[in-house]
Write a protein that holds these residues in place. Structure first.
Motif, short mmCIF file in Angstrom:
data_model
loop_
_atom_site.label_atom_id
_atom_site.label_comp_id
_atom_site.label_asym_id
_atom_site.label_seq_id
_atom_site.Cartn_x
_atom_site.Cartn_y
_atom_site.Cartn_z
N VAL A 68 9.43 -8.88 13.67
CA VAL A 68 9.01 -10.12 14.38
C VAL A 68 7.73 -10.60 13.96
O VAL A 68 6.89 -9.90 13.81
CB VAL A 68 9.12 -9.79 16.01
CG1 VAL A 68 8.37 -11.08 16.69
CG2 VAL A 68 10.31 -9.33 16.41
N VAL A 69 7.73 -12.16 13.51
CA VAL A 69 6.55 -12.68 13.31
C VAL A 69 6.49 -13.69 14.24
O VAL A 69 7.09 -14.62 14.44
CB VAL A 69 6.88 -13.43 12.05
CG1 VAL A 69 5.30 -13.91 11.57
CG2 VAL A 69 7.06 -12.30 10.78
N ILE A 70 5.20 -13.60 14.89
CA ILE A 70 4.72 -14.78 15.98
C ILE A 70 3.48 -15.28 15.23
O ILE A 70 2.48 -14.67 15.07
CB ILE A 70 4.49 -14.22 17.45
CG1 ILE A 70 5.71 -13.37 17.98
CG2 ILE A 70 3.96 -15.22 18.36
CD1 ILE A 70 5.46 -12.82 19.10
N SER A 71 3.72 -16.57 14.88
CA SER A 71 2.67 -17.10 14.16
C SER A 71 1.62 -18.13 14.88
O SER A 71 1.72 -18.42 16.13
CB SER A 71 3.36 -18.05 12.70
OG SER A 71 2.52 -18.16 11.99
N ALA A 72 0.91 -18.84 13.98
CA ALA A 72 -0.15 -19.56 14.40
C ALA A 72 0.28 -20.55 15.30
O ALA A 72 -0.88 -21.40 16.04
CB ALA A 72 -1.08 -20.10 13.23
#
Lengths: 168, 137
Positions: B60-64
């Motif tokens: 999982v990538v939760i970004s800016a």
């Protein structure tokens, strides 16, 4: 009703004024205004992206790059300008655009991210150099602004960002 | 909020506290299977294959776009999630209805430093890259 194909709606809009705001000890910021903007100056909005899992890119923030050349050598009158630029962090930047055609004389338009209060990020950094020759005393300013994704996500914000001043 | 690509719900619980839930728009949410096997050849020449453990994992990538800005509440929440006693995930949803705790899956994130990185080395643009691991029977 304007359409995307209606080229008569497009006006040529050069940069006519640059406003730099620096923080002071009082609530009123120190404002420097530049009128003598040279040809070739620009404002560019560029997306900052990361790869997503659909094979594309997702915009996670925006960068505003302002590149301006100013005819300027009056540092005596603008006493604190150089020291402020060299030592302080910009608190805000406003750009005034000058419509060339189709609007009455004196009409203005502003590029002003400060009018988007929901922005989670609004951060500026400034670089400058001074160039002097026999013909042109120049102050070259390049500003990078970081904006969160809210910048273009609301039509209200976009309208405020590119706000119409007097004469429209 | 931008167009929702990967809606992911995370939940954590410390001790017997009331569980804390938050929703994120993940840039990346990829699912994998992970199996640990004991495979070899015995002295008799017989080959064997024992499955010791099965896991399901999500990268999982939760970004800016979710976490930008100083003092971002969602970033602070993710740090609390990372530090929590128990962690849960729910990915099979596309709405923001009230969530019943039973629909969450218990996961592990592993230990160590929180998996935070900064886009363009800018502290205002954090990004969380973590792997959620579910133990299967």
């Amino acid at each position: 009703m304007p359409t995307f194909n209606n080229v008569s709606k497009i006006k040529n809009m050069p940069i006519s004024r640059l406003l730099l705001y620096y923080p002071t000890s009082s609530p009123t910021p120190q404002l420097y205004t530049f009128y003598n903007i040279e040809e070739g100056s620009s404002v560019i909005f560029t997306p900052i992206t990361v790869p997503n899992d659909q094979g594309g890119e997702t915009i996670v923030a925006w960068e505003q790059k302002v590149s301006v050349t100013i005819l300027e050598n009056d540092y005596g009158t603008k006493a604190g300008l150089l020291s402020d630029m060299a030592s302080l962090r910009l608190s805000d930047v406003d750009i005034q655009l000058k419509p060339l055609s189709g609007q009455q004389n004196g009409a203005t338009m502003w590029v002003s991210p400060d009018t988007s209060p929901a922005l989670k990020v609004k951060d500026w950094s400034l670089l400058f150099n001074i160039e002097s020759s026999s013909e042109t005393p120049r102050l070259n300013i390049s500003i990078t602004g970081l904006m969160s994704v809210e910048l273009f996500q609301s039509s209200e914000f976009v309208a405020a960002l590119f706000s119409e001043g007097d004469g429209f | 909020m931008a167009v929702i690509i990967n809606y992911i719900l995370l939940m954590y619980q410390n001790g017997s506290d009331v569980p804390n839930t938050n929703a994120f728009n993940a840039v990346t949410n990829l699912e994998f299977n992970n199996v640990t096997r004991d495979q070899s050849t015995a002295l008799s020449g017989r080959m064997y294959d024992h499955v010791l453990a099965r896991r399901r994992e999500w990268d999982v990538v939760i970004s800016a776009d979710e976490l930008a800005g100083s003092g971002n509440e969602k970033l602070a929440w993710l740090e609390a999630f990372w530090n929590a006693d128990k962690q849960f995930v729910r990915t099979d949803t596309t709405d923001t209805e009230v969530i019943e705790e039973m629909t969450f899956t218990r996961v592990m994130t592993g230990g160590g430093r929180s998996p935070k990185e900064f886009i363009r080395n800018n502290k205002l643009l954090p990004q969380y890259k973590m792997t959620l691991i579910e133990a299967l029977r």
